[in-house]
Design a protein around this motif. Sequence first.
Motif, short mmCIF file in Angstrom:
data_model
loop_
_atom_site.label_atom_id
_atom_site.label_comp_id
_atom_site.label_asym_id
_atom_site.label_seq_id
_atom_site.Cartn_x
_atom_site.Cartn_y
_atom_site.Cartn_z
N GLU A 84 0.82 -1.20 0.00
CA GLU A 84 0.00 0.00 0.00
C GLU A 84 0.86 1.26 0.00
OE1 GLU A 84 -2.69 -0.23 3.26
OE2 GLU A 84 -4.03 -1.69 2.28
N GLN A 85 2.07 1.16 0.54
CA GLN A 85 3.00 2.29 0.53
C GLN A 85 3.76 2.39 -0.79
OE1 GLN A 85 3.72 4.70 2.97
NE2 GLN A 85 1.88 3.96 3.98
N GLY A 86 3.53 1.44 -1.70
CA GLY A 86 4.22 1.45 -2.99
C GLY A 86 5.67 1.02 -2.90
N LEU A 87 6.00 0.23 -1.87
CA LEU A 87 7.40 -0.17 -1.66
C LEU A 87 7.69 -1.56 -2.21
CD1 LEU A 87 7.68 1.17 2.00
CD2 LEU A 87 8.53 2.26 -0.09
N VAL A 88 6.67 -2.40 -2.28
CA VAL A 88 6.83 -3.74 -2.86
C VAL A 88 5.59 -4.05 -3.69
CG1 VAL A 88 8.20 -4.54 -0.88
CG2 VAL A 88 5.73 -5.01 -0.95
N ALA A 89 5.73 -5.06 -4.55
CA ALA A 89 4.60 -5.59 -5.31
C ALA A 89 4.57 -7.10 -5.09
CB ALA A 89 4.72 -5.27 -6.79
N GLN A 90 3.40 -7.65 -4.78
CA GLN A 90 3.29 -9.08 -4.53
C GLN A 90 2.80 -9.81 -5.76
OE1 GLN A 90 1.94 -10.39 -0.46
NE2 GLN A 90 1.04 -8.34 -0.42
N GLY A 91 3.42 -10.94 -6.02
CA GLY A 91 2.99 -11.83 -7.09
C GLY A 91 2.70 -13.21 -6.52
N LYS A 92 2.35 -14.14 -7.39
CA LYS A 92 2.03 -15.49 -6.92
C LYS A 92 3.23 -16.19 -6.33
CE LYS A 92 -1.87 -16.40 -10.02
NZ LYS A 92 -2.42 -17.30 -11.09
N SER A 93 4.40 -15.95 -6.92
CA SER A 93 5.58 -16.71 -6.49
C SER A 93 6.52 -15.93 -5.57
CB SER A 93 6.38 -17.17 -7.71
OG SER A 93 6.81 -16.05 -8.49
N VAL A 95 7.88 -11.64 -4.11
CA VAL A 95 7.73 -10.21 -3.86
C VAL A 95 8.76 -9.44 -4.67
CG1 VAL A 95 7.93 -8.40 -2.11
CG2 VAL A 95 6.83 -10.57 -1.54
N THR A 96 8.34 -8.35 -5.28
CA THR A 96 9.25 -7.47 -6.02
C THR A 96 9.45 -6.19 -5.23
OG1 THR A 96 8.49 -8.33 -8.15
CG2 THR A 96 9.66 -6.23 -8.17
N VAL A 97 10.70 -5.85 -4.99
CA VAL A 97 11.03 -4.62 -4.27
C VAL A 97 11.11 -3.48 -5.27
CG1 VAL A 97 12.69 -3.49 -2.74
CG2 VAL A 97 12.32 -5.95 -2.56
N LEU A 98 10.43 -2.38 -4.98
CA LEU A 98 10.28 -1.29 -5.94
C LEU A 98 11.20 -0.11 -5.61
CD1 LEU A 98 6.37 -1.37 -6.21
CD2 LEU A 98 8.05 -2.53 -7.67
N GLY A 99 12.46 -0.24 -5.94
CA GLY A 99 13.40 0.87 -5.83
C GLY A 99 13.64 1.39 -4.44
N VAL A 100 13.60 0.52 -3.45
CA VAL A 100 13.83 0.92 -2.07
C VAL A 100 15.32 1.02 -1.78
CG1 VAL A 100 13.58 0.21 0.35
CG2 VAL A 100 11.67 -0.06 -1.25
N THR A 101 15.73 2.09 -1.10
CA THR A 101 17.13 2.22 -0.69
C THR A 101 17.20 2.19 0.84
OG1 THR A 101 17.04 4.65 -0.57
CG2 THR A 101 17.65 3.66 -2.70
N GLN A 102 18.28 1.62 1.35
CA GLN A 102 18.47 1.56 2.80
C GLN A 102 18.56 2.97 3.40
OE1 GLN A 102 18.73 -1.41 4.87
NE2 GLN A 102 17.70 -2.13 3.03
N ALA A 103 19.05 3.90 2.60
CA ALA A 103 19.23 5.27 3.10
C ALA A 103 17.91 5.90 3.53
CB ALA A 103 19.90 6.13 2.05
N ARG A 104 16.80 5.47 2.89
CA ARG A 104 15.49 6.07 3.21
C ARG A 104 14.63 5.15 4.07
NH1 ARG A 104 11.46 7.88 -0.02
NH2 ARG A 104 11.00 9.18 1.79
N LEU A 105 15.23 4.11 4.61
CA LEU A 105 14.46 3.11 5.34
C LEU A 105 13.75 3.71 6.55
CD1 LEU A 105 13.89 0.07 5.23
CD2 LEU A 105 15.68 -0.22 6.94
#
Length: 421
Positions: A84-93, A95-105
Motif C-alpha cells: 500500500e506504501q508502494g514499496l513492494v509488489a506481490q505476485g504469486k511466487s 515479492v518485487t522490491v520497488l526501488g527501495v534504498t536503505q538510506a530512506r528506510l
Amino acid sequence: MANGGDNLPKGIVGAWLLHHDQKLLNSKTTSFENIALAGRASRLLSVVSKEDESNVSNERVGELANGIGIRRLEIKGLLVELEEQGLVAQGKSGVTVLGVTQARLLDHAADIFDSQEPDGLELAAIDLAERGSHSPLRRSDCEEELSDTYELSEAEMDDLFSQSEHIGFIDYENSGVDRLYFNGSLFKRDQAQKAKRILESLTTEERERLIHVDSLLKAQGCLLAAAVRQLLGDSLWSKMHQIGYFEVSIVSNERGPTEFVTKPEALTKFVPGGLADVLDDAKALASSLTYGIVKSSDTRGRIKDPSALINALIGRGFVEGWAPAIRQDYQILERRNVVQVTSSSQGHRLTLLKPEIGEMAKDLILRGDASGTAAEMIIGTQAAQFYGPEAARSAERDRKKDVPEAKTATSRALNVLRRTN
C-alpha cells in the motif's frame, strides 16, 4: 529539541519506531500496535531489499522474516502494508522490491506509522523517548506539555509513563515523584542524576558556548578535542565530559596521540549496548579520517576531498597511494580487523573490511550524525531483553523465555538462503 512529535524529523521518528518495536518483541502487551506494525514492516523491508535480486521468492521472504523474529502469520499483513506504501509488489511466487534504498528506510518507517493514524499515546511514547535522549528528566518536567500536545487524559498519562517503563521505551531510576527518565544508551544509571544537576546548573553564558559547540558537532560530526576544550573553557569541558555529554577518541601515530570529540547520540541514541564494539570501531575510523582532514600535511597525505575518499573506500572497497598516512593512521583499526593495509603497485592500499563501519563513519563526518545508520544495524537483529525492577520481581513462569531454535529449522533456513536458483 523538538517540543512535539510533529516537529521531529522522519529519520528520528523512524529510528525510534525500530527501537520501540524491538522492545515490544520482548513484552507481553498488545498495546502500541501501530508502532509494532511500522517497525516490523520496516525490518522486513530492510532484509528483503538487501537481496541481490529485486524479485524475492515467497519461500525466501519467509526465511528472511523468520531470521529477524517475524512469524509466518505476520508476514502477509506486513507485505500488504508495504504494498500500500508502494514499496513492494506481490505476485504469486514472490515479492518485487520497488526501488527501495536503505538510506530512506527510516523515512519509510515513519510514513508507514503515519498512515496508520496513530493515537496520541503512541506519538507521546516516541516524543518522551526523544526528550530523554537530550537530558534526563522527571515526569513533572514534561507531563503538562505531552498531555496538551497529544490531548491525553490523566489516566492516559499514567499509562504512558507506566507502560514506557515496563516495556523499556525509556530507562529510569528512583521511584515515585522523584523518578528520573533518560535514554540508557546515553546516560547511565549512576550518572543520570548527576547529569541532570549539572545541565540545570549551567549559566546562560555556558549554555551559549555549549550550543555553539553542539552546532559545530552537528555539522562536522568529529572535532579536535583541543578545539572543543578551548571553545568551552576547562571548567565547562570538565563538567560535560564527566557526565558523558561528549565522547573522546584517540588517534595515535608516529606524531603521538591526538584526541577527537564526538557526541554520543550521533551513534548510540537508538542502539542497544550490545553494539558497543561496532560503535567504537566507527568512532575510531571517523577519528582517523578526521585526523587526515585537519591535521595531516600534504606530504603525509592530507585528505583534501573527504567525500570522494570515503565514497571510494566504501564503494570500491579500498583506496591506495604513496601517502605515509595510509600506513600510519589506521593501526588500531587494523588490529580491530576493520581495515587491512597492504602494498600494491600503486603504493599503500587501505582496504575496508567492514562496510557498515565505513557507512557510519561517513555519515558522522559528512553529515554530523550516524545515528540513522547505527539504528539500521539493529533492524536484522534481536534486541537484548529489558527487565525493569517491576518485571524482575515477576514470577518466573510469567517471563518470556529464550527458546533455542530447532536444528532442523536452522538447516532448512540455510538451504533456502544459500540456494542460487
